[in-house]
Design an enzyme around this catalytic site. Structure first.
Site, short mmCIF file in Angstrom:
data_model
loop_
_atom_site.label_atom_id
_atom_site.label_comp_id
_atom_site.label_asym_id
_atom_site.label_seq_id
_atom_site.Cartn_x
_atom_site.Cartn_y
_atom_site.Cartn_z
N ASP A 1 0.86 -1.18 0.00
CA ASP A 1 0.00 0.00 0.00
C ASP A 1 0.90 1.24 0.00
O ASP A 1 2.08 1.17 0.39
CB ASP A 1 -0.85 -0.06 1.28
CG ASP A 1 -1.72 1.15 1.47
OD1 ASP A 1 -2.11 1.78 0.47
OD2 ASP A 1 -2.01 1.47 2.64
N ASP B 1 -0.39 4.98 0.87
CA ASP B 1 -0.70 5.95 1.93
C ASP B 1 -0.60 5.32 3.31
O ASP B 1 -1.28 4.33 3.61
CB ASP B 1 -2.10 6.54 1.72
CG ASP B 1 -2.17 7.32 0.41
OD1 ASP B 1 -1.22 8.05 0.13
OD2 ASP B 1 -3.16 7.16 -0.33
N ASP C 1 -2.13 -0.41 5.95
CA ASP C 1 -2.46 0.12 7.28
C ASP C 1 -3.96 0.05 7.59
O ASP C 1 -4.35 0.20 8.75
CB ASP C 1 -2.02 1.59 7.39
CG ASP C 1 -2.70 2.47 6.37
OD1 ASP C 1 -2.54 2.20 5.17
OD2 ASP C 1 -3.44 3.40 6.77
C1 LIG Z 1 -6.91 8.40 5.80
C2 LIG Z 1 -7.79 8.74 4.65
C3 LIG Z 1 -7.52 8.24 3.40
N1 LIG Z 1 -8.32 8.56 2.40
C4 LIG Z 1 -8.02 8.08 1.07
C5 LIG Z 1 -6.76 8.64 0.51
C6 LIG Z 1 -6.33 7.65 -0.48
O1 LIG Z 1 -6.89 7.93 -1.73
C7 LIG Z 1 -6.91 6.37 0.05
C8 LIG Z 1 -5.83 5.57 0.65
O2 LIG Z 1 -6.26 4.31 0.87
P1 LIG Z 1 -5.21 3.12 0.99
O3 LIG Z 1 -5.98 2.07 1.71
O4 LIG Z 1 -4.03 3.64 1.75
O5 LIG Z 1 -4.82 2.69 -0.40
O6 LIG Z 1 -7.89 6.69 1.03
C9 LIG Z 1 -9.41 9.33 2.57
O7 LIG Z 1 -10.16 9.58 1.63
N2 LIG Z 1 -9.67 9.83 3.81
C10 LIG Z 1 -8.90 9.56 4.85
O8 LIG Z 1 -9.15 10.04 5.96
MG LIG Z 2 -3.00 3.03 3.40
#
Ligand SMILES: Cc1cn([C@H]2C[C@H](O)[C@@H](COP(=O)(O)O)O2)c(=O)[nH]c1=O
Ligand SMILES: [Mg+2]
Length: 210
Positions: free
Chosen positions: A22, A24, A157
């Site tokens: 992953d 982020d 995560d």
């Molecule tokens: C913490 C958080 C994340 N997101 C969004 C930002 C990214 O596009 C994805 C990341 O997801 P991944 O499981 O790490 O691939 O989620 C969000 O929209 N809002 C948040 O608070």
């Molecule tokens: Mg993530």
């Protein structure tokens, strides 16, 4: 043989351990950078220190503080440059590069983009090119549903990863993050960080199993 050539010609033979990383909060510090930019943009609004973050979606926790905050949260990570400028999680880049050079192993980046894709999509590629190098651009999977992706390990995560496939083929290793430390992970293994070297033990363990 270069990583790119190995990928093209090995045809993902059965002996290869496929690791999905992953981005982020595993490679890129989404939470830390979010808080920095939020405080800069909205200095007079309440904020949640990282030690008090709980739950995957930042906006959900801010919604409990005040009704207008979720829109402000979104404005921060939808801003041009946010994904491009995310700092590295300590040790993540060197671990990913080392992993990608290991024999019998293929590393893919597996990340969910925002639905507001205007900057996020291209900036994720920019981040990869800058931090991991152009060779990694052939190993990018951007999907809203990680459960349908093939692989042996997913290091992520998000404590619960749901989607169309009820029994994903990969084993989920939960990468520790401020928001998931108290989350129920249904007996899954956790990885604390990239710096203590324990990720190598997990990889070796899986290599023996396939
Ligand atoms: C913490 C958080 C994340 N997101 C969004 C930002 C990214 O596009 C994805 C990341 O997801 P991944 O499981 O790490 O691939 O989620 C969000 O929209 N809002 C948040 O608070
Ligand atoms: Mg993530």
């Amino acid at each position: 043989m270069s990583r790119r050539a190995r990928g093209r010609f090995s045809n993902f033979c059965n002996k290869d351990l496929i690791v999905l990383l992953d981005m982020d909060q595993v490679l890129a510090d989404f939470e830390g950078y979010f808080l920095k930019r939020y405080k800069e943009r909205f200095p007079n609004d309440p904020f949640i220190p990282l030690e008090e973050r709980k739950g995957f979606f930042i906006r959900d926790q801010y919604a409990k503080l005040r009704d207008d905050l979720p829109d402000k949260v979104r404005a921060v990570y939808n801003e041009e440059g946010f994904f491009r400028d995310l700092p590295e999680i300590e040790g993540a880049v060197s671990a990913a590069l080392e992993m990608s050079k290991m024999e019998g192993l293929e590393v893919f980046l597996c990340s969910s983009p925002l639905t507001e894709y205007q900057y996020c999509l291209t900036e994720k590629f920019e981040w990869i090119e800058k931090h991991l190098g152009p060779e990694f651009l052939d190993y990018v999977i951007l999907t809203k549903d990680k459960t349908v992706i093939n692989g042996h390990i997913l290091i992520d995560d998000r404590p619960r990863i749901k989607g169309s496939c009820k029994s994903p083929i990969w084993e989920h290793i939960v990468f520790n993050a401020c928001h998931n430390l108290t989350s129920e992970v249904d007996g899954k293994r956790r990885l604390n960080n990239w710096t203590d070297g324990k990720w190598r033990d997990i990889i070796e363990d899986f290599k023996k199993r396939i």
